[in-house]
Motif scaffolding. Structure first.
Motif, PDB file in Angstrom:
ATOM      1  N   VAL A  80      -6.442  17.185  -7.270  1.00 58.68           N
ATOM      2  CA  VAL A  80      -7.296  16.207  -6.595  1.00 58.68           C
ATOM      3  C   VAL A  80      -6.455  15.453  -5.572  1.00 58.68           C
ATOM      4  O   VAL A  80      -5.495  14.759  -5.939  1.00 58.68           O
ATOM      5  N   ILE A  81      -6.802  15.603  -4.317  1.00 63.13           N
ATOM      6  CA  ILE A  81      -6.066  14.917  -3.247  1.00 63.13           C
ATOM      7  C   ILE A  81      -6.866  13.687  -2.843  1.00 63.13           C
ATOM      8  O   ILE A  81      -7.907  13.792  -2.193  1.00 63.13           O
ATOM      9  N   GLY A  82      -6.395  12.518  -3.259  1.00 62.03           N
ATOM     10  CA  GLY A  82      -7.117  11.289  -2.974  1.00 62.03           C
ATOM     11  C   GLY A  82      -7.201  11.022  -1.486  1.00 62.03           C
ATOM     12  O   GLY A  82      -6.308  11.379  -0.714  1.00 62.03           O
ATOM     13  N   ASP A  83      -8.308  10.395  -1.076  1.00 59.13           N
ATOM     14  CA  ASP A  83      -8.447  10.020   0.328  1.00 59.13           C
ATOM     15  C   ASP A  83      -8.255   8.509   0.446  1.00 59.13           C
ATOM     16  O   ASP A  83      -7.770   7.860  -0.485  1.00 59.13           O
ATOM     17  N   ALA A  84      -8.657   7.951   1.561  1.00 50.50           N
ATOM     18  CA  ALA A  84      -8.435   6.519   1.794  1.00 50.50           C
ATOM     19  C   ALA A  84      -9.234   5.650   0.843  1.00 50.50           C
ATOM     20  O   ALA A  84      -8.969   4.452   0.704  1.00 50.50           O
ATOM     21  N   LEU A  85     -10.213   6.238   0.147  1.00 57.83           N
ATOM     22  CA  LEU A  85     -11.063   5.450  -0.741  1.00 57.83           C
ATOM     23  C   LEU A  85     -10.762   5.682  -2.214  1.00 57.83           C
ATOM     24  O   LEU A  85     -11.374   5.065  -3.073  1.00 57.83           O
ATOM     25  N   GLY A  86      -9.866   6.565  -2.533  1.00 58.36           N
ATOM     26  CA  GLY A  86      -9.533   6.793  -3.935  1.00 58.36           C
ATOM     27  C   GLY A  86      -9.692   8.249  -4.323  1.00 58.36           C
ATOM     28  O   GLY A  86      -9.590   9.145  -3.489  1.00 58.36           O
ATOM     29  N   LEU A  99       0.832  -1.206   0.000  1.00 58.05           N
ATOM     30  CA  LEU A  99       0.000   0.000   0.000  1.00 58.05           C
ATOM     31  C   LEU A  99       0.866   1.256   0.000  1.00 58.05           C
ATOM     32  O   LEU A  99       0.585   2.218  -0.719  1.00 58.05           O
ATOM     33  N   LEU A 100       1.926   1.243   0.786  1.00 59.17           N
ATOM     34  CA  LEU A 100       2.828   2.393   0.840  1.00 59.17           C
ATOM     35  C   LEU A 100       3.585   2.575  -0.474  1.00 59.17           C
ATOM     36  O   LEU A 100       3.702   3.688  -0.993  1.00 59.17           O
ATOM     37  N   GLN A 101       4.079   1.479  -1.049  1.00 60.74           N
ATOM     38  CA  GLN A 101       4.842   1.545  -2.289  1.00 60.74           C
ATOM     39  C   GLN A 101       4.006   2.019  -3.464  1.00 60.74           C
ATOM     40  O   GLN A 101       4.519   2.646  -4.393  1.00 60.74           O
ATOM     41  N   ASN A 102       2.705   1.752  -3.432  1.00 59.99           N
ATOM     42  CA  ASN A 102       1.830   2.107  -4.550  1.00 59.99           C
ATOM     43  C   ASN A 102       0.975   3.341  -4.273  1.00 59.99           C
ATOM     44  O   ASN A 102       0.021   3.604  -5.004  1.00 59.99           O
ATOM     45  N   GLY A 103       1.317   4.072  -3.234  1.00 60.41           N
ATOM     46  CA  GLY A 103       0.605   5.314  -2.951  1.00 60.41           C
ATOM     47  C   GLY A 103      -0.803   5.136  -2.462  1.00 60.41           C
ATOM     48  O   GLY A 103      -1.613   6.070  -2.497  1.00 60.41           O
ATOM     49  N   GLU A 104      -1.147   3.950  -1.983  1.00 58.78           N
ATOM     50  CA  GLU A 104      -2.495   3.693  -1.485  1.00 58.78           C
ATOM     51  C   GLU A 104      -2.645   4.107  -0.023  1.00 58.78           C
ATOM     52  O   GLU A 104      -3.755   4.183   0.493  1.00 58.78           O
ATOM     53  N   ALA A 105      -1.535   4.339   0.648  1.00 59.72           N
ATOM     54  CA  ALA A 105      -1.560   4.797   2.039  1.00 59.72           C
ATOM     55  C   ALA A 105      -0.372   5.724   2.256  1.00 59.72           C
ATOM     56  O   ALA A 105       0.688   5.546   1.653  1.00 59.72           O
ATOM     57  N   GLU A 106      -0.556   6.726   3.089  1.00 59.72           N
ATOM     58  CA  GLU A 106       0.507   7.700   3.327  1.00 59.72           C
ATOM     59  C   GLU A 106       1.423   7.291   4.469  1.00 59.72           C
ATOM     60  O   GLU A 106       2.527   7.816   4.595  1.00 59.72           O
ATOM     61  N   SER A 107       0.968   6.386   5.317  1.00 57.66           N
ATOM     62  CA  SER A 107       1.769   5.942   6.455  1.00 57.66           C
ATOM     63  C   SER A 107       1.364   4.521   6.822  1.00 57.66           C
ATOM     64  O   SER A 107       0.319   4.024   6.373  1.00 57.66           O
ATOM     65  N   ARG A 108       2.169   3.874   7.629  1.00 51.30           N
ATOM     66  CA  ARG A 108       1.823   2.521   8.069  1.00 51.30           C
ATOM     67  C   ARG A 108       0.548   2.544   8.911  1.00 51.30           C
ATOM     68  O   ARG A 108      -0.275   1.634   8.841  1.00 51.30           O
ATOM     69  N   CYS A 109       0.381   3.607   9.674  1.00 48.97           N
ATOM     70  CA  CYS A 109      -0.836   3.746  10.473  1.00 48.97           C
ATOM     71  C   CYS A 109      -2.062   3.854   9.568  1.00 48.97           C
ATOM     72  O   CYS A 109      -3.087   3.226   9.810  1.00 48.97           O
ATOM     73  N   GLY A 110      -1.924   4.666   8.497  1.00 52.18           N
ATOM     74  CA  GLY A 110      -3.025   4.794   7.553  1.00 52.18           C
ATOM     75  C   GLY A 110      -3.310   3.491   6.836  1.00 52.18           C
ATOM     76  O   GLY A 110      -4.466   3.140   6.583  1.00 52.18           O
ATOM     77  N   GLY A 111      -2.258   2.758   6.479  1.00 44.75           N
ATOM     78  CA  GLY A 111      -2.437   1.468   5.832  1.00 44.75           C
ATOM     79  C   GLY A 111      -3.115   0.464   6.747  1.00 44.75           C
ATOM     80  O   GLY A 111      -3.977  -0.312   6.317  1.00 44.75           O
ATOM     81  N   LEU A 112      -2.746   0.506   8.031  1.00 44.19           N
ATOM     82  CA  LEU A 112      -3.370  -0.391   9.011  1.00 44.19           C
ATOM     83  C   LEU A 112      -4.853  -0.074   9.163  1.00 44.19           C
ATOM     84  O   LEU A 112      -5.697  -0.987   9.224  1.00 44.19           O
ATOM     85  N   ASP A 113      -5.194   1.210   9.204  1.00 42.87           N
ATOM     86  CA  ASP A 113      -6.607   1.609   9.310  1.00 42.87           C
ATOM     87  C   ASP A 113      -7.400   1.122   8.105  1.00 42.87           C
ATOM     88  O   ASP A 113      -8.534   0.645   8.239  1.00 42.87           O
ATOM     89  N   LEU A 114      -6.811   1.267   6.906  1.00 44.51           N
ATOM     90  CA  LEU A 114      -7.489   0.813   5.695  1.00 44.51           C
ATOM     91  C   LEU A 114      -7.719  -0.694   5.741  1.00 44.51           C
ATOM     92  O   LEU A 114      -8.812  -1.178   5.437  1.00 44.51           O
ATOM     93  N   CYS A 115      -6.700  -1.452   6.109  1.00 44.78           N
ATOM     94  CA  CYS A 115      -6.820  -2.914   6.143  1.00 44.78           C
ATOM     95  C   CYS A 115      -7.849  -3.366   7.169  1.00 44.78           C
ATOM     96  O   CYS A 115      -8.596  -4.319   6.933  1.00 44.78           O
ATOM     97  N   ARG A 116      -7.899  -2.673   8.292  1.00 44.24           N
ATOM     98  CA  ARG A 116      -8.893  -3.036   9.298  1.00 44.24           C
ATOM     99  C   ARG A 116     -10.305  -2.696   8.829  1.00 44.24           C
ATOM    100  O   ARG A 116     -11.257  -3.396   9.164  1.00 44.24           O
TER     101      ARG A 116
END
Length: 394
Positions: A319-325, A150-167
């Protein structure tokens, strides 16, 4: 679970919509001196469902379409009827007229589908055959590797954000721990996608699953998901397969036939993609044949757009993408244009509008590129996307 059944209904409804567009059952129709775009006649659709063996009889076909109405997949063109009638009445898919309810649950679902399509389409995907305690789990992944991706592909800005998305994906029944014992953690625990988005849904089975859901509170596994090739079945790993590489779904002839040219707007770029889509059409070679009717009043060539004194004005939108795109769908081949915008998305807030032509993406001219390439540029770039668009003066 009821939530998983709802997801199955959404996918089945989208697959049906694309097939009907492909079969020309959905088209512009006139009724009482008024024109309704992207409609179908209920009676004609019932004929089609029975003739294509999607339903054993007309009564079952009506029940099936009522099920789609109850889940807000289709509706009467004027929203005056709550019941689906086997008559010469006009109905529409909500995805075709922009009335589909893009609530948080739907957006999370579409985001999950987009991630699934992106992951499964990669050459060295993290979705692999992995073994734990002598049991092989197809297309499984460690939680920490998904967050890395998620971090490598710009889908999350931080590990915390990636964890929130996965949960959030786990909470909505899109991914799960292989043994359903743990919540999502940024660790080596193995997880899988709960839904095979590419499997062709049998419409008649939706009714059976709904009845089971009401009676027992659970949705039984489908025959396809219990097949030995299913990515979700758990089985002992034969010794000779311990080093086998992950087999992409594209290598399965049956699945390839089902998905070829039919992975439409549900996973398109995307409506919070995305996706019912998603964000981009990653590999369909004939997707345009299945797409809904263009929103353009008429087509334009690149030369017309660039002609001096033409009736277009350029605008630069951030356009600043959010956690959903990002929240928009592009279509077309040189030039591509905005086909749809999610009203509550970052794209809408930035001023992206339907019928705008995409001129540049992050400083790169894309006027002569098709929508798949433009979508890929957005998806693989930074979360903040700078678009230069051209829109009519009037």
């Amino acid at each position: 679970m009821a939530r998983q059944h709802k997801a199955e209904v959404m996918i089945a409804g989208e697959q049906l919509r694309l097939r009907l567009h492909d079969g020309k059952l959905i088209k512009e129709r006139r009724y009482h001196l008024r024109t309704y775009p992207n409609c179908f006649v209920a009676q004609e659709l019932i004929d089609w469902l029975v003739s294509h063996k999607e339903a054993p009889d007309r009564a079952t076909a009506v029940r099936l379409m009522q099920h789609l109405m109850d889940h807000e997949i289709v509706h009467h063109v004027c929203d005056k009827r709550q019941l689906f009638k086997d008559a010469k009445l006009l109905y529409r898919f909500r995805k075709d007229d922009g009335t589909f309810p893009f609530n948080t649950e739907v957006k999370i679902f579409m985001r999950g589908q987009r991630l699934y399509e992106h992951l499964i389409g990669e050459k060295n995907s993290i979705l692999q055959l992995r073994e734990e305690h002598g049991v092989a789990y197809q297309r499984s992944f460690p939680g920490c590797q998904l967050i890395d991706w998620l971090l490598q592909n710009g889908e999350a800005e931080s590990r915390c954000g990636g964890l929130d998305l996965c949960r959030a994906l786990q909470e909505h029944g899109i991914i799960q721990h292989v043994l359903k014992k743990h919540d999502f953690f940024d660790s080596g625990l193995l997880y899988q996608f709960c839904i095979n988005f590419r499997r062709r849904r049998r419409l008649s089975q939706l009714l059976h699953e709904s009845e089971q859901d009401n009676d027992e509170g659970v949705v039984p596994s489908t025959q396809e998901d219990n097949h030995h090739d299913s990515p979700f079945v758990l089985r002992k790993n034969p010794p000779q397969e311990t080093t086998n590489a992950f087999q992409s779904v594209a290598s399965n002839k049956e699945l390839k036939q089902v998905t070829s040219g039919r992975r439409g707007s549900l996973n398109s770029l995307q409506l919070h993609s995305a996706g019912f889509p998603p964000p981009v059409q990653l590999s369909s070679t004939s997707a345009l044949k299945c797409n809904p009717q263009s929103v353009l009043h008429r087509t334009f060539t690149c030369e017309e757009l660039m002609a001096p004194g033409g009736p277009f004005i350029k605008r630069v939108l951030t356009v600043i993408g959010d956690a959903l795109g990002w929240g928009f769908v592009v279509r077309g081949i040189a030039p591509c244009y905005v086909q749809a915008v999610d009203p509550g998305s970052p794209a809408a807030a930035a001023g992206v509008k339907v019928r705008q032509f995409v001129y540049q993406v992050n400083g790169q001219c894309v006027l002569h590129l098709d929508h798949r390439t433009v979508s890929r540029l957005v998806m693989t770039g930074p979360r903040t996307v700078v678009l230069e668009v051209m829109e009519p003066l009037i």
